[in-house]
Motif scaffolding. Structure first.
Motif, PDB file in Angstrom:
ATOM      1  N   ARG A   1       0.845  -1.194   0.000  1.00 50.98           N
ATOM      2  CA  ARG A   1       0.000   0.000   0.000  1.00 50.98           C
ATOM      3  C   ARG A   1       0.881   1.244   0.000  1.00 50.98           C
ATOM      4  O   ARG A   1       1.895   1.310   0.696  1.00 50.98           O
ATOM      5  N   GLN A   2       0.482   2.230  -0.801  1.00 48.45           N
ATOM      6  CA  GLN A   2       1.183   3.495  -0.801  1.00 48.45           C
ATOM      7  C   GLN A   2       0.798   4.289   0.435  1.00 48.45           C
ATOM      8  O   GLN A   2      -0.098   3.907   1.189  1.00 48.45           O
ATOM      9  N   GLN A   3       1.481   5.403   0.666  1.00 50.18           N
ATOM     10  CA  GLN A   3       1.247   6.158   1.896  1.00 50.18           C
ATOM     11  C   GLN A   3      -0.182   6.661   2.025  1.00 50.18           C
ATOM     12  O   GLN A   3      -0.669   6.890   3.132  1.00 50.18           O
ATOM     13  N   ASP A   4      -0.874   6.828   0.887  1.00 47.68           N
ATOM     14  CA  ASP A   4      -2.274   7.256   0.951  1.00 47.68           C
ATOM     15  C   ASP A   4      -3.224   6.060   0.979  1.00 47.68           C
ATOM     16  O   ASP A   4      -4.422   6.211   0.767  1.00 47.68           O
ATOM     17  N   TYR A   5      -2.681   4.860   1.218  1.00 45.55           N
ATOM     18  CA  TYR A   5      -3.435   3.611   1.385  1.00 45.55           C
ATOM     19  C   TYR A   5      -3.935   3.027   0.068  1.00 45.55           C
ATOM     20  O   TYR A   5      -4.613   1.992   0.073  1.00 45.55           O
ATOM     21  N   THR A   6      -3.606   3.632  -1.056  1.00 41.11           N
ATOM     22  CA  THR A   6      -3.987   3.072  -2.347  1.00 41.11           C
ATOM     23  C   THR A   6      -2.894   2.129  -2.832  1.00 41.11           C
ATOM     24  O   THR A   6      -1.799   2.060  -2.257  1.00 41.11           O
ATOM     25  N   SER A   7      -3.195   1.401  -3.903  1.00 34.30           N
ATOM     26  CA  SER A   7      -2.220   0.532  -4.545  1.00 34.30           C
ATOM     27  C   SER A   7      -1.966   1.032  -5.960  1.00 34.30           C
ATOM     28  O   SER A   7      -2.872   1.576  -6.613  1.00 34.30           O
TER      29      SER A   7
ATOM     30  N   GLU B   1       4.791   1.706   5.137  1.00 33.25           N
ATOM     31  CA  GLU B   1       4.349   2.499   6.290  1.00 33.25           C
ATOM     32  C   GLU B   1       2.851   2.404   6.537  1.00 33.25           C
ATOM     33  O   GLU B   1       2.391   2.502   7.679  1.00 33.25           O
ATOM     34  N   ALA B   2       2.063   2.194   5.482  1.00 25.65           N
ATOM     35  CA  ALA B   2       0.608   2.146   5.630  1.00 25.65           C
ATOM     36  C   ALA B   2       0.089   0.763   5.994  1.00 25.65           C
ATOM     37  O   ALA B   2      -1.113   0.587   6.212  1.00 25.65           O
TER      38      ALA B   2
END
Length: 335
Positions: free
Chosen positions: A183-189, A255-256
């Motif tokens: 997951r990216q830092q904004d919780y998307t993939s 991190e997410a």
């Protein structure tokens, strides 16, 4: 813990491979004598999430991505609109000069460019013609391979698999686990999605969508077992009962993701050897003099710290691999 796991031999063939021991175990030398009756297993990091495994005169590839094409936009983030720019010369160099031989199996964790993009070139190599090469992947990756021009003769050996499959080959088995993408830092993939049919030929990074992410455990008869992961996320309940001797651990940004990699190591019962991957810059050409400097020391340290937190007294070794160098990982036969 099995005799094989307790006495798995971990050596590095190649000067300077950095081993980090946790759990109170005594340091091991750079190489160990091979155990009697043991099956020798070699592992070579191909950069990003890619590996070559060699044993008993055969070869298996996992996520072999060699082109290391540009992926970042002006802001430094992954840009799905960038064009696919594979590097045939780089692929050919590694296939011809570095790999042990023609693989009999290619394992693909998911459909993203940095895992799948070079598989079509490898499967189309004239030097591999006449040799059977099977590919195990999810259905989306199979459709993408067809869209990228893999010859029909090779597509017949591209086998869609899913979590729960456990396949027997000559002298080894491959178990398939459902996994999850980072997951990216904004919780998307990055580039999510599936393909239920062969799409138009992919042109951009984002055209190679994730599909269903998988992990694989390859177990050599009379030798070690290796868990191969290509992402920095885990569905730990899917790994219940898996006890690999060696675990390849994706260590890109996480991190997410709650508790990673501690949850992964807890699910696996602290393997004897951990190999971080997917922690280089993904673009510096393989063989470049400065490529070792692109590896994230923080990712290696984070894996070491997780291993220390999970240590159960037997000792877990975290080994930071170097690009294209061969590691010797050999377990003795059960007695």
């Amino acid at each position: 813990m099995s005799q094989s796991r307790r006495s798995v031999l971990q050596g590095a063939l190649g000067a300077g491979a950095a081993g980090l021991l946790v759990g109170g175990a005594a340091p091991l030398p750079a190489a160990r004598p091979r155990a009697a009756k043991g099956v020798e297993l070699g592992m070579r990091w191909l950069g990003v999430a890619g590996w070559e495994l060699t044993f008993a005169g055969r070869s298996v590839l996992f996520d072999p991505y060699l082109s290391r094409m540009p992926y970042a936009g002006a802001d430094g983030a992954l840009d799905p609109a960038l064009p696919l720019r594979p590097d045939p010369e780089a692929v050919e160099h590694v296939a011809e000069k570095v790999l042990t031989g023609v693989p009999e199996l290619i394992l693909v964790s998911h459909g993203h460019f940095d895992h799948l993009a070079d598989v079509p070139h490898l499967l189309s190599r004239p030097g591999w013609s006449g040799r059977r090469v099977r590919t195990l992947c999810d259905g989306t990756s199979r459709h993408l391979l067809g869209a990228m021009g893999v010859p029909a003769s090779r597509m017949a050996d591209v086998v869609p698999v899913t979590g729960g499959d456990h396949l027997q080959f000559d002298g080894y088995s491959v178990e398939v686990f459902r996994s999850l993408h980072s997951r990216q830092q904004d919780y998307t993939s990055f580039a999510p999605g599936t393909r239920d049919a062969v799409p138009e030929r992919p042109r951009t990074l984002g055209d190679l969508v994730e599909g269903r992410t998988l992990a694989f455990q390859l177990s050599v008869e009379g030798g070690p077992s290796v868990l191969l992961t290509g992402t920095s996320n885990v569905a730990e309940r899917e790994l219940a009962g898996a006890r690999p001797d060696v675990a390849v651990v994706g260590m890109s940004g996480h991190e997410a993701v709650h508790g990673y990699p501690d949850r992964l190591l807890a699910a696996l019962g602290s393997p004897s050897l951990l190999l971080p991957c997917h922690h280089d810059d993904m673009v510096t050409p393989l063989g470049a003099s400065g490529i070792s400097g692109t590896v994230s020391s923080g990712a290696v340290a984070a894996l070491k710290q997780a291993a220390e937190r999970q240590a159960r007294g037997d000792g877990t070794r975290v080994l930071a691999p170097r690009h294209l160098e061969l590691l010797d990982v050999t377990a003795p036969a059960a007695t």
